[in-house]
Motif scaffolding. Structure first.
Motif, PDB file in Angstrom:
ATOM      1  N   ARG A  71       0.850  -1.191   0.000  1.00  0.00           N
ATOM      2  CA  ARG A  71       0.000   0.000   0.000  1.00  0.00           C
ATOM      3  C   ARG A  71       0.889   1.245   0.000  1.00  0.00           C
ATOM      4  N   THR A  72       0.350   2.334  -0.462  1.00  0.00           N
ATOM      5  CA  THR A  72       1.150   3.541  -0.605  1.00  0.00           C
ATOM      6  C   THR A  72       1.650   4.068   0.738  1.00  0.00           C
ATOM      7  N   THR A  73       2.816   4.656   0.719  1.00  0.00           N
ATOM      8  CA  THR A  73       3.370   5.271   1.922  1.00  0.00           C
ATOM      9  C   THR A  73       2.795   6.668   2.144  1.00  0.00           C
ATOM     10  N   GLY A  74       2.301   7.259   1.071  1.00  0.00           N
ATOM     11  CA  GLY A  74       1.798   8.619   1.151  1.00  0.00           C
ATOM     12  C   GLY A  74       2.892   9.665   1.003  1.00  0.00           C
ATOM     13  N   ASN A  75       4.129   9.223   0.829  1.00  0.00           N
ATOM     14  CA  ASN A  75       5.247  10.157   0.670  1.00  0.00           C
ATOM     15  C   ASN A  75       5.238  10.718  -0.748  1.00  0.00           C
ATOM     16  N   LYS A  76       5.157  12.038  -0.856  1.00  0.00           N
ATOM     17  CA  LYS A  76       5.000  12.695  -2.160  1.00  0.00           C
ATOM     18  C   LYS A  76       6.325  13.190  -2.760  1.00  0.00           C
ATOM     19  N   SER A  77       7.441  12.853  -2.132  1.00  0.00           N
ATOM     20  CA  SER A  77       8.729  13.318  -2.655  1.00  0.00           C
ATOM     21  C   SER A  77       8.960  12.788  -4.071  1.00  0.00           C
ATOM     22  N   PRO A  78       9.500  13.631  -4.955  1.00  0.00           N
ATOM     23  CA  PRO A  78       9.807  13.175  -6.316  1.00  0.00           C
ATOM     24  C   PRO A  78      10.906  12.104  -6.327  1.00  0.00           C
ATOM     25  N   LYS A  79      11.620  11.970  -5.217  1.00  0.00           N
ATOM     26  CA  LYS A  79      12.648  10.931  -5.131  1.00  0.00           C
ATOM     27  C   LYS A  79      12.043   9.537  -5.008  1.00  0.00           C
ATOM     28  N   VAL A  80      10.847   9.478  -4.451  1.00  0.00           N
ATOM     29  CA  VAL A  80      10.239   8.193  -4.113  1.00  0.00           C
ATOM     30  C   VAL A  80       9.493   7.591  -5.303  1.00  0.00           C
ATOM     31  N   LYS A  81       9.869   6.378  -5.645  1.00  0.00           N
ATOM     32  CA  LYS A  81       9.196   5.641  -6.715  1.00  0.00           C
ATOM     33  C   LYS A  81       8.567   4.395  -6.100  1.00  0.00           C
ATOM     34  N   GLU A  82       7.247   4.398  -6.023  1.00  0.00           N
ATOM     35  CA  GLU A  82       6.552   3.296  -5.362  1.00  0.00           C
ATOM     36  C   GLU A  82       6.156   2.197  -6.345  1.00  0.00           C
ATOM     37  N   PHE A  83       6.332   0.970  -5.893  1.00  0.00           N
ATOM     38  CA  PHE A  83       5.860  -0.203  -6.619  1.00  0.00           C
ATOM     39  C   PHE A  83       4.821  -0.859  -5.715  1.00  0.00           C
ATOM     40  N   ILE A  84       3.550  -0.640  -6.018  1.00  0.00           N
ATOM     41  CA  ILE A  84       2.478  -1.197  -5.198  1.00  0.00           C
ATOM     42  C   ILE A  84       2.232  -2.634  -5.682  1.00  0.00           C
ATOM     43  N   ILE A  85       2.703  -3.583  -4.908  1.00  0.00           N
ATOM     44  CA  ILE A  85       2.678  -4.981  -5.348  1.00  0.00           C
ATOM     45  C   ILE A  85       2.315  -5.910  -4.192  1.00  0.00           C
ATOM     46  N   ASP A  86       2.075  -7.160  -4.534  1.00  0.00           N
ATOM     47  CA  ASP A  86       1.992  -8.223  -3.534  1.00  0.00           C
ATOM     48  C   ASP A  86       3.436  -8.630  -3.251  1.00  0.00           C
ATOM     49  N   LEU A  87       3.926  -8.322  -2.059  1.00  0.00           N
ATOM     50  CA  LEU A  87       5.337  -8.567  -1.742  1.00  0.00           C
ATOM     51  C   LEU A  87       5.700 -10.052  -1.763  1.00  0.00           C
ATOM     52  N   LEU A  88       4.703 -10.915  -1.686  1.00  0.00           N
ATOM     53  CA  LEU A  88       4.979 -12.348  -1.781  1.00  0.00           C
ATOM     54  C   LEU A  88       5.326 -12.739  -3.219  1.00  0.00           C
ATOM     55  N   LEU A  89       5.119 -11.802  -4.139  1.00  0.00           N
ATOM     56  CA  LEU A  89       5.458 -12.024  -5.556  1.00  0.00           C
ATOM     57  C   LEU A  89       6.634 -11.141  -5.971  1.00  0.00           C
ATOM     58  N   LEU A  90       7.448 -10.769  -5.009  1.00  0.00           N
ATOM     59  CA  LEU A  90       8.571  -9.866  -5.263  1.00  0.00           C
ATOM     60  C   LEU A  90       9.513 -10.394  -6.340  1.00  0.00           C
ATOM     61  N   ASP A  91       9.636 -11.711  -6.428  1.00  0.00           N
ATOM     62  CA  ASP A  91      10.572 -12.293  -7.398  1.00  0.00           C
ATOM     63  C   ASP A  91      10.161 -12.028  -8.849  1.00  0.00           C
ATOM     64  N   GLN A  92       8.968 -11.512  -9.052  1.00  0.00           N
ATOM     65  CA  GLN A  92       8.511 -11.186 -10.405  1.00  0.00           C
ATOM     66  C   GLN A  92       8.971  -9.786 -10.856  1.00  0.00           C
ATOM     67  N   PHE A  93       9.683  -9.085  -9.969  1.00  0.00           N
ATOM     68  CA  PHE A  93      10.091  -7.708 -10.265  1.00  0.00           C
ATOM     69  C   PHE A  93      11.613  -7.566 -10.339  1.00  0.00           C
ATOM     70  N   THR A  94      12.251  -8.568 -10.895  1.00  0.00           N
ATOM     71  CA  THR A  94      13.709  -8.594 -10.987  1.00  0.00           C
ATOM     72  C   THR A  94      14.274  -7.370 -11.697  1.00  0.00           C
ATOM     73  N   THR A  95      13.662  -6.980 -12.791  1.00  0.00           N
ATOM     74  CA  THR A  95      14.216  -5.869 -13.582  1.00  0.00           C
ATOM     75  C   THR A  95      14.060  -4.518 -12.885  1.00  0.00           C
ATOM     76  N   ASP A  96      13.133  -4.426 -11.951  1.00  0.00           N
ATOM     77  CA  ASP A  96      12.956  -3.181 -11.198  1.00  0.00           C
ATOM     78  C   ASP A  96      13.806  -3.154  -9.933  1.00  0.00           C
ATOM     79  N   PHE A  97      14.247  -4.326  -9.499  1.00  0.00           N
ATOM     80  CA  PHE A  97      14.966  -4.436  -8.233  1.00  0.00           C
ATOM     81  C   PHE A  97      16.460  -4.160  -8.455  1.00  0.00           C
TER      82      PHE A  97
END
Length: 218
Positions: A36-62
Motif C-alpha cells: 500500500r502507498t506510503t503517502g510520501n510525495k517526494s519526487p525521489k520516491v518511486k513506489e511499486f504497489i505490489i503483492d510482496l509475496l510475488l517480489l521475485d517477479q520484479f527482478t528488472t525493477d529491483f
C-alpha cells in the motif's frame, strides 16, 4: 548519487528510514516496494504497489546501490504460521536473492534479538532461518540488525504501545553492562543506524541494540 530500495516503508522503522533517505542529498531515487502507498510525495520516491509475496517477479525493477529490508509481522497480526513464515522469512530472503542476482553489494535487514536457527520457538527459529538464508547469498556488505523491543508510535494499539513503552523504559534501568543489548530501542534510532551503517560499513555482520545505538550517534 545513490539509489536505495526500501521494503517495509509503511511500518514504524521503515517509514522513519524512508523520511531520512528522502532528506539525504546522497540519494537520488528511493524505490519502495509495498502493498500500500506510503503517502510520501517526494519526487525521489518511486513506489511499486505490489503483492510482496510475488517480489521475485520484479527482478528488472529491483536495481539499486543499497537494500533496506524492514519487513516484519507479529504473531498478533498474523496468526497463521505458514503466512507468517512467508512474510518474515520469504520476503527478506527473496530480496537478498534479487540483490545478489542484480549485483547489489549492500544489504541490510532488521531481524530480532531472539533470532536463533535452533530455537524451539517458531518465531525465533523463523528469524534465525531467515538470517542464515540471507547470509548464504554472500552479498559483499550484509548487515543484520537484531534490536530488542522496538519502541515508537504505531498506527494501531496506541494505548498498548504507550503502556509497553513505559514498562520498557523502566526495565532499561536494570539492564546494564553485558545486558545492555537487551534494552528496548526506538524505531527512530534503528532508522538512523541503518542509514549510517551503509556509509560506515562496520566489521560486524550481526548488530545488537547496544551497537545499533552507538552507530546511530556516529
Amino acid at each position: 548519487m545513490k539509489t536505495a530500495i526500501v521494503l517495509g516503508a509503511t511500518g514504524l522503522t521503515g517509514g522513519l528510514l524512508l523520511d531520512k533517505l528522502v532528506k539525504d542529498d546522497n540519494y537520488k531515487i528511493i524505490k519502495v516496494f509495498t502493498r500500500r502507498t506510503t503517502g510520501n510525495k517526494s519526487p525521489k520516491v518511486k513506489e511499486f504497489i505490489i503483492d510482496l509475496l510475488l517480489l521475485d517477479q520484479f527482478t528488472t525493477d529491483f536495481i539499486a546501490d543499497e537494500v533496506f529490508c524492514c519487513i516484519g509481522t507479529t504473531a498478533k497480526k498474523t496468526k497463521d504460521k505458514t503466512v507468517y513464515k512467508s512474510i518474515d522469512y520469504g520476503i527478506p530472503v527473496t530480496a537478498a536473492k534479487l540483490a545478489k542476482a542484480n549485483g547489489i553489494e549492500v544489504f541490510t535487514v532488521v531481524s530480532a534479538m531472539g533470532a536463533n536457527l535452533k530455537s524451539s520457538v517458531f518465531y525465533n527459529k523463523t528469524k534465525g532461518e531467515m538470517e542464515a538464508s540471507v547470509l548464504e547469498q554472500k552479498i559483499k556488505h550484509t548487515y543484520i540488525l537484531r534490536p530488542s523491543l522496538i519502541k515508537g508510535n504505531r498506527q494501531e494499539s496506541r494505548l498498548g504501545e504507550d503502556i509497553g513503552n513505559f514498562i520498557a523504559n523502566f526495565m532499561n534501568l536494570f539492564l546494564i553492562g553485558s545486558l545492555r543489548k537487551y534494552r528496548s530501542i526506538k524505531g527512530e534510532t534503528i532508522a538512523t543506524a541503518l542509514k549510517n551503517i551503509v556509509v560506515l560499513k562496520p566489521a560486524e555482520t550481526i548488530i545488537f541494540s547496544n551497537k545499533i545505538k552507538e552507530i546511530s550517534k556516529l
